[in-house]
Design an enzyme around this catalytic site. Structure first.
Site, PDB file in Angstrom:
ATOM      1  N   LYS A 260       6.313   7.497  -0.233  1.00  0.00           N
ATOM      2  CA  LYS A 260       6.779   8.640   0.559  1.00  0.00           C
ATOM      3  C   LYS A 260       8.290   8.722   0.397  1.00  0.00           C
ATOM      4  O   LYS A 260       9.052   8.454   1.316  1.00  0.00           O
ATOM      5  CB  LYS A 260       6.450   8.430   2.038  1.00  0.00           C
ATOM      6  CG  LYS A 260       5.235   9.118   2.518  1.00  0.00           C
ATOM      7  CD  LYS A 260       5.208   9.080   4.039  1.00  0.00           C
ATOM      8  CE  LYS A 260       3.790   8.994   4.513  1.00  0.00           C
ATOM      9  NZ  LYS A 260       3.707   8.973   5.970  1.00  0.00           N
TER      10      LYS A 260
ATOM     11  N   PHE B 274       0.883  11.852   7.595  1.00  0.00           N
ATOM     12  CA  PHE B 274       0.278  10.589   8.010  1.00  0.00           C
ATOM     13  C   PHE B 274      -1.072  10.447   7.328  1.00  0.00           C
ATOM     14  O   PHE B 274      -1.939  11.302   7.482  1.00  0.00           O
ATOM     15  CB  PHE B 274       0.131  10.531   9.526  1.00  0.00           C
ATOM     16  CG  PHE B 274      -0.282   9.186  10.004  1.00  0.00           C
ATOM     17  CD1 PHE B 274       0.601   8.117   9.960  1.00  0.00           C
ATOM     18  CD2 PHE B 274      -1.564   8.960  10.467  1.00  0.00           C
ATOM     19  CE1 PHE B 274       0.219   6.846  10.373  1.00  0.00           C
ATOM     20  CE2 PHE B 274      -1.954   7.704  10.892  1.00  0.00           C
ATOM     21  CZ  PHE B 274      -1.061   6.649  10.838  1.00  0.00           C
TER      22      PHE B 274
ATOM     23  N   ASP C  32      -4.009   2.343   7.818  1.00  0.00           N
ATOM     24  CA  ASP C  32      -4.684   2.455   9.096  1.00  0.00           C
ATOM     25  C   ASP C  32      -3.911   3.293  10.098  1.00  0.00           C
ATOM     26  O   ASP C  32      -2.741   3.612   9.897  1.00  0.00           O
ATOM     27  CB  ASP C  32      -4.870   1.054   9.700  1.00  0.00           C
ATOM     28  CG  ASP C  32      -3.566   0.483  10.239  1.00  0.00           C
ATOM     29  OD1 ASP C  32      -3.487   0.249  11.453  1.00  0.00           O
ATOM     30  OD2 ASP C  32      -2.625   0.279   9.447  1.00  0.00           O
TER      31      ASP C  32
ATOM     32  N   ASP D   1       0.815  -1.205   0.000  1.00  0.00           N
ATOM     33  CA  ASP D   1       0.000   0.000   0.000  1.00  0.00           C
ATOM     34  C   ASP D   1       0.855   1.264   0.000  1.00  0.00           C
ATOM     35  O   ASP D   1       0.584   2.211  -0.715  1.00  0.00           O
ATOM     36  CB  ASP D   1      -0.991   0.019   1.176  1.00  0.00           C
ATOM     37  CG  ASP D   1      -0.339  -0.187   2.540  1.00  0.00           C
ATOM     38  OD1 ASP D   1       0.896  -0.385   2.622  1.00  0.00           O
ATOM     39  OD2 ASP D   1      -1.077  -0.173   3.541  1.00  0.00           O
TER      40      ASP D   1
END
Length: 179
Positions: free
Chosen positions: A130, A151, A158, A99
């Protein structure tokens, strides 16, 4: 849970469009190979499910649960295999589907591990990258979106096992995880 989102970064439509684009490229690149996809649990399930729908090839699908986060918002640096593969990767062309790539520590470890197990090739596909947080070099063959160092949650990502089921990716309000 939507009230905990400060801003939507990527809509459901943008994500599905990127999955289609990446799936078509993977189809082309692996047309003469035996594709063995490893979905990294738990966050990778959402993206993997959409991505494989756009891969027009027979695929083998397996799952690993590998973590370096625990309940934190930043990597602890220690990679732990929680659930290993059900099958051998010896002689297979492996595509790891993730992910998000942050520091690169988990995928650097996992790539080396799978090559040591005898995989013919190991490539990486990720929805989010990132890049500015990268500590370990990893070659990412298929990258969806480069995102800033914020974030994010939703679409499999999650915070403390919550927010995965949001249909989009958004910034979580800092007060939610700074409690």
């Amino acid at each position: 849970m939507h009230k905990d989102i400060e801003k939507i970064l990527l809509t459901e439509e943008e994500i599905k469009g990127k999955a289609k684009e990446m799936g078509e490229k993977i189809t082309k690149d692996y047309s003469s190979k035996d594709l063995y996809i490893i979905c990294i649990l738990k966050g990778g399930v959402f993206f993997t499910a959409d991505l494989v729908r756009y891969i027009n090839l027979p695929v083998n699908l397996d799952f690993m649960d590998v973590t370096s986060y625990g309940d934190q918002t930043i990597s602890t640096g220690e990679v732990k295999i929680v659930k290993d593969l059900d099958s051998s990767v010896v002689g297979k062309d492996v595509l790891i589907v993730e992910d998000i790539i942050d520091t690169g520590m988990t995928l650097s470890y996992l790539t080396k591990n799978l090559k040591q197990r005898g995989a013919r090739s190991v490539e990486i596909a990720t929805l989010l990258d990132k890049f500015e947080r990268r500590k370990n070099h990893v070659d990412v063959k298929y990258s969806g979106f480069e995102i800033p160092n914020v974030f994010v949650v939703g679409y499999g990502l999650d915070y403390a096992e919550k927010y995965r089921n949001l249909p989009y990716i958004g910034y979580l309000k800092p007060e939610v995880y700074q409690k």
